[in-house]
Design a protein around this motif. Structure first.
Motif, PDB file in Angstrom:
ATOM      1  N   PHE A   2    -114.274  34.353 -20.602  1.00 42.84           N
ATOM      2  CA  PHE A   2    -114.985  33.135 -20.435  1.00 42.84           C
ATOM      3  C   PHE A   2    -113.971  32.144 -20.276  1.00 42.84           C
ATOM      4  O   PHE A   2    -112.649  32.260 -21.127  1.00 42.84           O
ATOM      5  N   VAL A   3    -114.209  30.868 -19.910  1.00 43.10           N
ATOM      6  CA  VAL A   3    -113.501  29.617 -20.396  1.00 43.10           C
ATOM      7  C   VAL A   3    -114.385  28.551 -20.394  1.00 43.10           C
ATOM      8  O   VAL A   3    -115.463  28.164 -20.017  1.00 43.10           O
ATOM      9  N   ALA A   4    -114.161  27.742 -21.780  1.00 40.17           N
ATOM     10  CA  ALA A   4    -114.830  26.746 -22.199  1.00 40.17           C
ATOM     11  C   ALA A   4    -114.252  25.341 -21.618  1.00 40.17           C
ATOM     12  O   ALA A   4    -113.140  25.154 -22.183  1.00 40.17           O
ATOM     13  N   ALA A   5    -114.912  24.549 -21.169  1.00 42.81           N
ATOM     14  CA  ALA A   5    -114.384  23.180 -20.756  1.00 42.81           C
ATOM     15  C   ALA A   5    -114.936  22.219 -21.505  1.00 42.81           C
ATOM     16  O   ALA A   5    -116.137  21.882 -21.646  1.00 42.81           O
ATOM     17  N   ALA A   6    -114.015  21.089 -22.007  1.00 41.64           N
ATOM     18  CA  ALA A   6    -114.301  20.169 -23.000  1.00 41.64           C
ATOM     19  C   ALA A   6    -114.355  18.858 -21.930  1.00 41.64           C
ATOM     20  O   ALA A   6    -113.425  18.330 -21.513  1.00 41.64           O
ATOM     21  N   ASN A   7    -115.523  18.506 -21.630  1.00 40.63           N
ATOM     22  CA  ASN A   7    -115.742  17.495 -20.646  1.00 40.63           C
ATOM     23  C   ASN A   7    -115.861  16.054 -21.245  1.00 40.63           C
ATOM     24  O   ASN A   7    -116.697  15.999 -22.212  1.00 40.63           O
ATOM     25  N   ARG A   8    -115.572  15.135 -20.402  1.00 44.60           N
ATOM     26  CA  ARG A   8    -115.668  13.794 -21.063  1.00 44.60           C
ATOM     27  C   ARG A   8    -116.948  13.310 -21.107  1.00 44.60           C
ATOM     28  O   ARG A   8    -117.486  12.602 -22.232  1.00 44.60           O
TER      29      ARG A   8
END
Length: 756
Positions: free
Chosen positions: A428-434
């Motif tokens: 998995f990849v977790a994206a920290a979004n604005r």
């Protein structure tokens, strides 16, 4: 065999040995008859005294009453005492239906007979063929069975195979097991064998071990109900990579464990082993509890049940006590690896050589003389000392070029990425979004696909970590929620939902980063608090996991200035934590600090002059230890910023062991660098920098640098990026990849590293 025999059969077995003057083991059986069968049998002279039945030519070793009934048991020759009465005396006695365990009666001058050992392992594993996954493995010149690749049900058999008519487990017995166990992580248990009831799968008895304990489990019951009893021995140092033979002897409330014919460890338990443990419909499972959890991953050579006596005198003394044998399965008695009649071996055979697959593993004393196979380069390497030595010619893998694998659309600009794997779930990849929603993507068919959305508040970064088998993901929220509450959240992976669910809220102040680490077996989380309102000089906090409450609790505070990143690493026995301080309210030119763990807390070890430090990256090349800092901005309120203040040097430091300090190794020009990522391809080492802004545009190239020894890191690839914020390297069976996030557009890109 353990089974029911009629009285005539038992008498016949007894008389068959009359001329020999002794008892052959194969003639010495445990037989069971019910009291009613005894009454209906021939008119043998009989005695009922204290629950011990004496029949002509037969000695009842033990009478076992059903649960809820009382009957005094007697064992051994002392049961012969008492006066005889006629057959009518037997019939007039109060007989409770029970299972009678009988011996052939020894004549004067004869030894008290031993019972025949029951080879449990041989029952589960036939000599003429095996279930898939069972392997014959040789370790230290001795063969054993490796069962971990087999389905648990495949290495099992019904209890009725050895308990033919009498379905009560012996009250007195020994279990003999010869095994070689692997090293287990703390708190992990593996089952050596179990006996499970058919419905509802309750454990009737079993043996399991952990790094520090050996547990004998059995089901106790009375009129009030049933419960599981556990008798625990301190681990007899099994995890030393050697073979060991254990003898567990059970007699009512006495439990004794002997390891390698050494001094026995005795335990008198409050709850005795039950006299009426029924195994009707039950099943033996070898190396498991009918499930993959707790599966035995070592080697087993012997597993024997000896009813009625302590097996230790049969085995000891022994020249090789660790291999003392009572009964070895036929499959382990032949010449290893030699097929008969040109047939294919029914059991796969292998020696005690470990071959590791995948990316380059460490080469330490633990891996000495073990192999590593690099599938991508088709090379075989042997660990010698601390170096991997090629023993099979391999095509040297080298980075040729980088190409785009995927353009990943995100919910908004992405400030941070975290790539991680969950066993049996995937990559998995977790994206920290604005914006208000961050996303988790799963690697499927060579690309990341949307998997789960999580509500966040201008998320800056994610951190994946595990505690035991628990999988967590912590997000650093920069802004408060709609109610003005400021906190970051720890999520826990749900095995049932296959999703992350909220687990704990942690108060934070414009959090930039989480760092998870372990020191002396305890788990910690450090948060980088960037500012509180307009004040950048605040405390960042280190939280400690409380195993009792199962929550993180504040453990230590450290003064920071616009903290941007934490990085944890170890050097030998020492643990370090370094913080990237970015801004103190007036200037980005300030010291970032390295702390060392001493006497239960982190203490200042070294200070580095940095300029808007945004990231630290620690990496090792051979025995050398490096620290790279990403400097993002040279700014001071008094001088104001010029456009070129973003184009500054980032610095790589190297640990000088003699001086016990990090010294400057190399300066590299960067453009508002926000991240470093270290990775390797084949035998080459690389650093990639996230260049984000040159003072005029966010369209700047990020650079891959290759390690060239004396020259240090040299630029080899220039990658077009837009507002690059974070890099992550990862590897799959298909090859090596890089993924970067953009803080200026809702798009991240996955790049494949092409090698030749």
């Amino acid at each position: 065999m353990v089974g029911a025999v009629g009285l005539e059969e038992a008498v016949s077995a007894t008389h068959s040995g009359e001329d020999t003057g002794h008892y052959a083991p194969e003639q010495c059986n445990v037989g069971c008859v019910t009291a009613s069968e005894a009454l209906e049998g021939p008119s043998h002279r009989s005695l009922v005294q204290g629950g011990c039945f004496l029949l002509e030519g037969l000695l009842v070793l033990r009478t076992v009453a059903p649960v809820g009934k009382s009957m005094t048991d007697r064992t051994g020759p002392q049961a012969l005492t008492g006066s005889l009465s006629g057959g009518n005396g037997f019939r007039n006695a109060q007989v409770i239906p029970a299972c009678l365990v009988i011996y052939p009666r020894p004549r004067p001058g004869m030894q008290w007979p031993d019972l025949r050992p029951l080879d449990i392992l041989a029952e589960a594993v036939s000599a003429h063929g095996a279930a898939g996954g069972i392997r014959v493995t040789q370790a230290h010149g001795v063969q054993g069975l490796q069962l971990s690749a087999a389905a648990p049900h495949a290495v099992s058999f019904p209890a009725s195979r050895i308990f033919v008519r009498c379905d009560l487990f012996p009250e007195e017995f020994s279990i003999v097991i010869t095994l070689k166990v692997p090293t287990l992580p703390p708190k992990k248990n593996e089952y050596l064998f179990t006996v499970l009831a058919e419905e509802p799968g309750a454990l009737l008895l079993g043996l399991r071990y952990s790094p520090t304990r050996l547990h004998f489990l059995f089901l106790s019951q009375d009129t009030a109900g049933a419960w599981q009893t556990r008798v625990t021995f301190r681990s007899p140092a099994l995890m030393d990579g050697q073979w060991h033979t254990l003898v567990l002897a059970v007699s009512e409330g006495s439990f004794s464990l002997t390891t390698d014919c050494g001094r026995p460890v005795d335990i008198m338990a409050d709850v005795p082993f039950p006299a009426g443990l029924s195994v009707r419909g039950a099943r033996f499972f070898i190396g498991s509890r009918k499930r993959t959890k707790g599966l035995f991953t070592g080697l087993v050579r012997q597993l024997v049940l000896l009813p009625g006596s302590d097996a230790t005198p049969r085995l000891c003394p022994c020249p090789r006590a660790e291999l003392a044998a009572l009964s070895i399965p036929p499959v382990l008695q032949g010449i290893p690896g030699k097929p008969e009649d040109n047939e294919v071996l029914k059991y796969p055979y292998e020696t005690d050589v470990k071959v590791t697959l995948g990316s380059r593993p460490p080469c330490t004393k633990r891996e000495d003389a073990q192999f590593w196979f690099d599938a991508s380069r088709k090379g075989l390497f042997l660990c010698v000392g601390s170096e991997w030595v090629s023993v099979l010619a391999a095509a040297r893998e080298k980075l040729d070029y980088v190409e785009e694998q995927q353009s990943l659309l995100t919910t908004s600009e992405t400030l941070g990425l975290e790539v991680f794997a969950i066993p049996e779930a995937g990559l998995f990849v977790a994206a920290a979004n604005r914006k208000a929603t961050s996303a988790i993507y799963k690697w499927t068919d060579g690309k990341f696909s949307s998997y789960q959305n999580i509500r966040t508040h201008q998320a800056q970064s994610w951190r994946h970590f595990t505690i035991g088998k628990k999988v967590f993901l912590a997000v650093a929220n920069f802004e408060p929620n709609e109610k003005g509450q400021e906190f970051s959240v720890i999520y826990k992976w749900s095995q049932r939902k296959l999703r992350f669910t909220p687990y704990q809220r942690v108060p934070t102040h414009s959090a930039r980063d989480w760092e998870a680490f372990e020191v002396a077996g305890e788990h910690f989380l450090a948060v980088a608090n960037h500012r509180e309102g307009d004040n950048h000089n605040i405390d960042s906090v280190i939280y400690k996991w409380n195993p009792r409450t199962r929550l993180f609790e504040a453990n230590q505070t450290i003064a920071t200035s616009g903290a941007y990143d934490w990085e944890f690493f170890t050097v030998g026995p020492y643990s370090f934590l370094v913080v990237a301080n970015a801004f103190n309210g007036t200037s980005t030119k300030l010291h970032s600090h390295l702390y060392v763990w001493l006497l239960g807390s982190f203490r200042l070890f070294q200070a580095f002059l940095t300029f808007g430090a945004a990231d630290w990256e620690v990496f090792h090349i051979g025995e050398r230890v490096f620290l790279a800092v990403a400097n993002s901005h040279s700014y001071d309120v008094e001088t104001r910023a010029h456009n070129d203040s973003y184009v500054i040097n980032s610095v790589i430091y190297e640990l000088n062991v003699t001086a016990q300090t990090f010294v400057k190794f190399q300066e590299i020009p960067t453009c508002s660098a926000l991240d470093w990522e270290f990775f390797s391809v084949g035998e080459d080492y690389f650093l990639v920098v996230a260049n984000s802004f040159d003072g005029n545009t966010f369209s700047v190239n990020s650079i891959i640098y290759r390690w060239q020894g004396y020259e240090g890191f040299v630029a080899v690839h220039s990658l077009p990026t837009f507002g690059c914020r974070d890099w992550e390297a990862f590897r799959t069976a298909a090859g090596s990849y890089l993924v970067y996030s953009s803080a200026k557009e809702p798009r991240s890109r996955v790049l494949k590293l092409r090698t030749g």
